[in-house]
Design an enzyme around this catalytic site. Structure first.
Site, short mmCIF file in Angstrom:
data_model
loop_
_atom_site.label_atom_id
_atom_site.label_comp_id
_atom_site.label_asym_id
_atom_site.label_seq_id
_atom_site.Cartn_x
_atom_site.Cartn_y
_atom_site.Cartn_z
CG PHE A 156 3.74 1.36 -4.86
CD1 PHE A 156 2.90 1.53 -3.68
CD2 PHE A 156 3.63 2.35 -6.09
CE1 PHE A 156 2.19 2.68 -3.52
CE2 PHE A 156 2.62 3.36 -5.85
CZ PHE A 156 2.08 3.52 -4.46
CG HIS A 205 3.07 11.11 6.48
ND1 HIS A 205 2.52 11.12 5.29
CD2 HIS A 205 3.29 9.81 7.13
CE1 HIS A 205 2.06 9.64 5.16
NE2 HIS A 205 2.44 9.17 6.34
CE LYS A 234 6.12 0.31 13.37
NZ LYS A 234 5.98 1.58 12.26
NE ARG A 282 4.25 9.20 13.75
CZ ARG A 282 3.83 8.48 12.82
NH1 ARG A 282 4.08 7.10 12.87
NH2 ARG A 282 3.29 9.02 11.96
N GLY A 305 4.92 6.47 0.88
CA GLY A 305 5.15 4.97 1.40
C GLY A 305 3.64 4.33 1.26
CG ASN A 316 5.51 5.11 16.22
OD1 ASN A 316 4.13 5.50 16.49
ND2 ASN A 316 5.76 5.18 14.89
CD GLU A 351 13.47 6.83 1.99
OE1 GLU A 351 14.07 5.70 2.20
OE2 GLU A 351 12.88 7.55 2.80
CD GLU A 359 7.99 9.37 9.94
OE1 GLU A 359 6.83 9.60 10.31
OE2 GLU A 359 8.00 8.07 9.11
NE ARG A 365 -4.77 5.88 6.08
CZ ARG A 365 -3.73 6.31 6.37
NH1 ARG A 365 -2.82 7.03 5.80
NH2 ARG A 365 -3.13 5.88 7.72
P1 ADP Z 1 4.82 3.11 5.63
O1 ADP Z 1 3.79 4.15 5.37
O2 ADP Z 1 4.22 1.66 6.20
O3 ADP Z 1 5.84 3.57 6.58
P2 ADP Z 1 6.93 2.84 3.72
O4 ADP Z 1 7.16 4.22 3.75
O5 ADP Z 1 7.75 1.76 4.28
O6 ADP Z 1 5.45 2.69 4.20
O7 ADP Z 1 6.54 2.32 2.15
C1 ADP Z 1 6.17 1.18 1.85
C2 ADP Z 1 5.79 1.05 0.57
O8 ADP Z 1 7.01 1.27 -0.44
C3 ADP Z 1 5.35 -0.29 -0.10
O9 ADP Z 1 4.14 -0.01 -0.96
C4 ADP Z 1 6.47 -0.99 -0.67
O10 ADP Z 1 5.86 -1.49 -1.93
C5 ADP Z 1 7.30 0.28 -1.16
N1 ADP Z 1 8.61 -0.08 -1.70
C6 ADP Z 1 9.61 -0.52 -0.89
N2 ADP Z 1 10.50 -0.74 -1.76
C7 ADP Z 1 10.33 -0.56 -2.97
C8 ADP Z 1 11.07 -0.63 -4.29
N3 ADP Z 1 12.30 -0.98 -4.33
N4 ADP Z 1 10.31 -0.41 -5.38
C9 ADP Z 1 9.02 -0.11 -5.17
N5 ADP Z 1 8.21 0.16 -4.13
C10 ADP Z 1 9.08 0.00 -3.07
#
Ligand code: ADP
Length: 396
Positions: free
Chosen positions: A284, A180, A14, A91, A210, A7, A334, A384, A241
């Site tokens: 988050f 996505h 990556k 990707r 995410g 990717n 998740e 992915e 965004r």
């Molecule tokens: P990307 O779009 O960069 O692939 P990810 O799917 O890795 O993003 O998601 C990143 C987000 O997931 C971050 O905002 C992070 O705060 C949130 N996140 C990860 N673990 C937790 C958790 N246990 N509780 C709340 N938010 C989480």
């Protein structure tokens, strides 16, 4: 059979090497700061210590060679020779209207990726360089392009056309593409299997929440609608965004603050969303903490995020005339049970009820709705890289 998944971003690469016998990850890693001072390779072989190499990477070709060297390294490597790699899955961000499925790379595919540079200016050039670097490093090994836009190609015109003069579609193919796609296709497929839904008719809404966030509606795994548009800026509120916004806001701020359209797009892409609204962070976890400490802006940002997702779920339920299952995936989807619950609190009219105990699930597939909930709600991990590896295996 071993498949390498790549990717490429504009200054990063990556990778994961996956053994398709049991779909286990043999090694994964990241090349950072390609073309910039301080290039770094971080390589994580399964069951061994992390290995870092600081060495100049003037371009992606050098980065791919360093990945090869790490994979066959006598101490940190996981294979004896690169000839063990059966194929490489890439990707690729944008396939325009040309590809609704993954494809083995040939000169025509490379021409299409190049033709789509305008549509994916940051990613497509890097994706093509990555493919060409792999061709040079592993002559004769097939490369497969897996397009992030492919899933959205099954949308009907009424879903993908913007209500702007038709000439812009004719001249420049301005339309909704959706992103996505690899994740939405993977997760919707997993949900159909997990719940034993009709593989042709099952109606699934996938919330990929995410740092980037998007939502899709699909019937029998075929995309009916999705929230990202010509670019990933449209739709849900994201980490940085804005998602949907009145386009006139751009002109208003430009005029008031003497900014140009490029600066505004940078603000909407990088300084808005949860970060811009909360003034705290795009992460988050930080924003939840601030909310719990009484920060009003953080509270409103999280409320607005949940409200926007819930509105889209309503719209997509209407688009499909019903929904069998709603799945939450990616970092927030998740792991963040509180956010899942906050979203589902709007969905009582669908007969949805959340099981608070089941909703503690983190990073695993689980039904989080109660047994009598009319629509099943799930947490479902996305993967992915595995999806790209599976598509690559199928094609070769
Ligand atoms: P990307 O779009 O960069 O692939 P990810 O799917 O890795 O993003 O998601 C990143 C987000 O997931 C971050 O905002 C992070 O705060 C949130 N996140 C990860 N673990 C937790 C958790 N246990 N509780 C709340 N938010 C989480």
């Amino acid at each position: 059979m071993k498949i390498l998944v790549i990717n490429c971003g504009s200054s990063s690469l990556k990778y994961q090497l996956i053994d398709m016998e049991n779909e286990s990850v043999l090694a994964k890693g990241l090349c950072e700061r390609i073309g910039i001072d301080g290039s770094l390779l971080t390589h994580k072989p399964a069951g061994k210590d992390k290995y870092e190499v600081v060495s100049p990477m003037p371009d992606h070709k050098v980065a791919v060679q360093m990945v090869m060297d790490a994979l066959v390294d006598p101490v940190h490597g996981v294979i004896k020779d690169t000839s063990e790699i059966a194929a490489v899955g890439h990707r690729v961000l944008h396939g325009g209207q040309y590809y609704s499925d993954s494809i083995i790379v040939n000169d025509d595919v490379k021409r299409v990726i190049r033709d789509c540079f305008d549509l994916g200016p940051l990613h497509n050039p890097a994706n093509l360089i990555g493919i060409e670097a792999c061709e040079a490093a592993m002559p004769g090994v097939p490369n497969v392009a897996v397009f992030d836009t492919a899933f959205g190609q099954s949308m009907e015109e009424k879903a993908y056309m913007y209500a702007i003069p038709y000439e812009y579609y004719e001249k420049y193919k301005i339309r909704r593409y959706g992103f996505h796609g690899t994740s939405h296709r993977f997760v919707s497929g997993e949900v159909l299997k997990y719940l034993n839904l009709d593989p042709e008719k099952g109606k699934v809404i996938v919330c990929h929440l995410g740092n980037g966030a998007s939502i899709s509606a699909s019937i029998g795994g075929k995309c009916v609608d999705t929230s990202m548009g010509l670019t990933p800026l449209e739709g849900l509120i994201m980490g940085t965004r804005s998602g949907d916004v009145d386009p006139a806001v751009l002109q208003f701020i430009c005029n008031k603050e003497g900014k140009d359209i490029n600066e505004m797009l940078n603000i909407l892409n990088k300084k808005s969303g949860i970060l811009g609204m909360s003034g705290v962070s795009s992460d988050f976890r930080d924003v939840h903490k601030a909310r719990n400490e009484g920060n009003h802006q953080a509270d409103v940002a999280l409320q607005a995020f949940a409200y926007r997702v819930a509105k889209y779920i309503g719209a997509y339920t209407a688009a499909m005339n019903g929904v069998d299952a709603i799945a939450f995936t990616a970092g927030v989807g998740e792991n963040d049970g509180e956010m899942r619950k906050e979203i589902c609190n709007y969905l009582g009219y669908l007969g949805i009820a959340i099981d608070d105990e089941a909703n503690k699930a983190q990073g695993e597939a689980a039904v989080i709705s109660t047994a009598d909930s009319k629509v099943k709600v799930l947490a479902m991990p996305t993967n992915e890289e595995l999806a790209i590896a599976r598509e690559t295996l199928t094609l070769i």
